[in-house]
Design a protein around this motif. Sequence first.
Motif, short mmCIF file in Angstrom:
data_model
loop_
_atom_site.label_atom_id
_atom_site.label_comp_id
_atom_site.label_asym_id
_atom_site.label_seq_id
_atom_site.Cartn_x
_atom_site.Cartn_y
_atom_site.Cartn_z
N SER A 175 0.85 -1.19 0.00
CA SER A 175 0.00 0.00 0.00
C SER A 175 0.88 1.25 0.00
O SER A 175 2.05 1.20 0.38
CB SER A 175 -0.90 0.02 1.25
OG SER A 175 -1.64 -1.16 1.37
N ALA A 177 1.78 4.73 1.65
CA ALA A 177 1.65 5.48 2.90
C ALA A 177 2.24 6.86 2.71
O ALA A 177 3.28 7.02 2.06
CB ALA A 177 2.38 4.74 4.03
N GLN A 206 2.11 -4.37 11.98
CA GLN A 206 0.98 -3.95 11.15
C GLN A 206 1.43 -3.11 9.96
O GLN A 206 0.75 -3.08 8.94
CB GLN A 206 -0.01 -3.14 11.99
CG GLN A 206 -0.75 -3.98 13.03
CD GLN A 206 -1.74 -3.15 13.81
OE1 GLN A 206 -1.50 -1.98 14.08
NE2 GLN A 206 -2.86 -3.75 14.19
N GLY A 207 2.55 -2.40 10.10
CA GLY A 207 3.01 -1.54 9.01
C GLY A 207 4.49 -1.69 8.78
O GLY A 207 5.30 -1.21 9.57
N VAL A 287 -1.51 5.52 6.73
CA VAL A 287 -2.27 4.70 5.78
C VAL A 287 -3.73 4.93 6.15
O VAL A 287 -4.22 4.38 7.14
CB VAL A 287 -1.90 3.22 5.88
CG1 VAL A 287 -2.70 2.41 4.86
CG2 VAL A 287 -0.41 3.01 5.67
N ASP A 290 -4.70 5.54 9.92
CA ASP A 290 -3.76 4.85 10.82
C ASP A 290 -2.33 5.34 10.59
O ASP A 290 -1.94 5.70 9.47
CB ASP A 290 -3.82 3.34 10.60
CG ASP A 290 -5.16 2.75 11.02
OD1 ASP A 290 -5.78 3.30 11.95
OD2 ASP A 290 -5.59 1.75 10.42
N VAL A 292 1.83 4.55 10.90
CA VAL A 292 2.86 3.50 10.95
C VAL A 292 4.22 4.18 11.06
O VAL A 292 4.39 5.32 10.62
CB VAL A 292 2.81 2.59 9.71
CG1 VAL A 292 1.54 1.75 9.71
CG2 VAL A 292 2.89 3.40 8.41
N VAL A 324 4.37 0.43 1.75
CA VAL A 324 4.38 -0.32 3.01
C VAL A 324 3.49 -1.55 2.84
O VAL A 324 2.61 -1.59 1.96
CB VAL A 324 3.87 0.52 4.20
CG1 VAL A 324 4.71 1.77 4.39
CG2 VAL A 324 2.40 0.88 4.02
N ARG A 325 3.73 -2.52 3.68
CA ARG A 325 2.80 -3.65 3.81
C ARG A 325 1.98 -3.37 5.07
O ARG A 325 2.52 -3.34 6.18
CB ARG A 325 3.55 -4.97 3.96
CG ARG A 325 2.63 -6.18 4.14
CD ARG A 325 3.49 -7.41 4.39
NE ARG A 325 2.69 -8.63 4.49
CZ ARG A 325 2.16 -9.10 5.62
NH1 ARG A 325 2.33 -8.41 6.75
NH2 ARG A 325 1.47 -10.21 5.62
N TYR A 326 0.67 -3.19 4.88
CA TYR A 326 -0.19 -2.85 6.01
C TYR A 326 -1.21 -3.96 6.23
O TYR A 326 -1.80 -4.48 5.28
CB TYR A 326 -0.91 -1.53 5.76
CG TYR A 326 -1.80 -1.13 6.92
CD1 TYR A 326 -1.26 -0.59 8.07
CD2 TYR A 326 -3.17 -1.35 6.86
CE1 TYR A 326 -2.06 -0.26 9.16
CE2 TYR A 326 -3.99 -1.01 7.93
CZ TYR A 326 -3.42 -0.47 9.08
OH TYR A 326 -4.22 -0.16 10.14
N GLU A 327 -1.40 -4.34 7.49
CA GLU A 327 -2.40 -5.34 7.84
C GLU A 327 -2.99 -5.01 9.20
O GLU A 327 -2.34 -4.39 10.04
CB GLU A 327 -1.81 -6.75 7.86
CG GLU A 327 -0.78 -6.97 8.96
CD GLU A 327 -0.23 -8.39 9.01
OE1 GLU A 327 -0.44 -9.14 8.05
OE2 GLU A 327 0.39 -8.72 10.03
N GLU A 328 -4.20 -5.45 9.42
CA GLU A 328 -4.84 -5.28 10.72
C GLU A 328 -4.61 -6.53 11.56
O GLU A 328 -4.28 -7.59 11.06
CB GLU A 328 -6.33 -5.01 10.55
CG GLU A 328 -6.61 -3.70 9.83
CD GLU A 328 -8.09 -3.42 9.70
OE1 GLU A 328 -8.89 -4.36 9.94
OE2 GLU A 328 -8.46 -2.29 9.34
#
Length: 345
Positions: A175, A177, A206-207, A287, A290, A292, A324-328
């Motif tokens: 994603s 950011a 998460q980020g 993001v 949110d 990071v 970035v790699r973003y996940e919840e």
Amino acid sequence: MRKVKQFWLEPSHELSEDHLRKIAEEAKPHTIILPKPLTGLPVKVASPVDGGDILVTFDITTAYAAKDRGVPVALQIAVKDRNDLERISQSLHASPDYLLIDCPNWKIIPVENLIAEIRRRSKIIVRTRSFEESRTALSILEQGADGISLAPDHPSDIIKTRDLVLEEPEPVSLSLAKVTSIRPIGTGARVCVDTCEGLLTGSSSQGLFLVEGEVHSNPHVNPRPFRVNAGPVALYLLAPKGKTQYLWELTAGQSVLLVDKQGRTRTVDVARVKIERRPLMLIEASVGSDSVKTIVQNAETVRLVNRAGSKSISDIRPGDEVLVRYEEGGRHFGTRVPDEMIIEK
């Protein structure tokens, strides 16, 4: 996209038909080599007896005859010395579909010579006895053999080798950011990972920010395309199979996940981990709603990746976008727990 390798399996001759069927279903080899053909298996069967999908033979005359009948042939050859390599070149006149290579005193040099001499004239299938031998055979001369035929000393090597050959690297969803803050924060122990593309690291699992390898020219230092200046020892790193670990945990010989800006991945082994105290820089980005964060060495050679390429942290400003790699969700010992609530500041 990586070239698909062949996974052949040579199970013990003492196994029952039911056991062979179970192995074929679980291991999913492209081809299974049996003393005689067995019907009803979900994979191709290679055998020295007529009636299988592929005929395995030592005899060049038999190979010629099978090819005349339209039967695929795996010509089996033992490589003990240089004379055997010359004999293999001569055997290619029979146009075997596969060369099933057996190196009794397993060495890398004979397989290197075969790959260099025979590539694209016939598929090279190297007989191996372990996961480690299989991994080596598949990477020799970078391209590796076209496949391996595993006659395992230990049954546990079957599934490990299957995963090595058949599993495609999972792409990573990246994603954009927007950088909100970048500032120096003092000195700390940062980690250089010698091995390219880039590594995903960050202060929170998460980020994770995509940090590029040192591939660019600089007036003060030569490029080091093997190196990623990844950040402080406490940062998270995205590891193979979707797990995370701390940079502090990395050692030579461990596997890490390299990522490019399209999210394509590959797994490589670490050659060296170098930890030194250096001035650091804190980068914050958003993001959506949110936030990071990551920390990197305050040096011109450290670059974060964006859609256009990359940018040195000395040139990044608030408003710039980085990948970035973003996940919840959270993580427990590196394994994702989607519904867990974790706050990392």
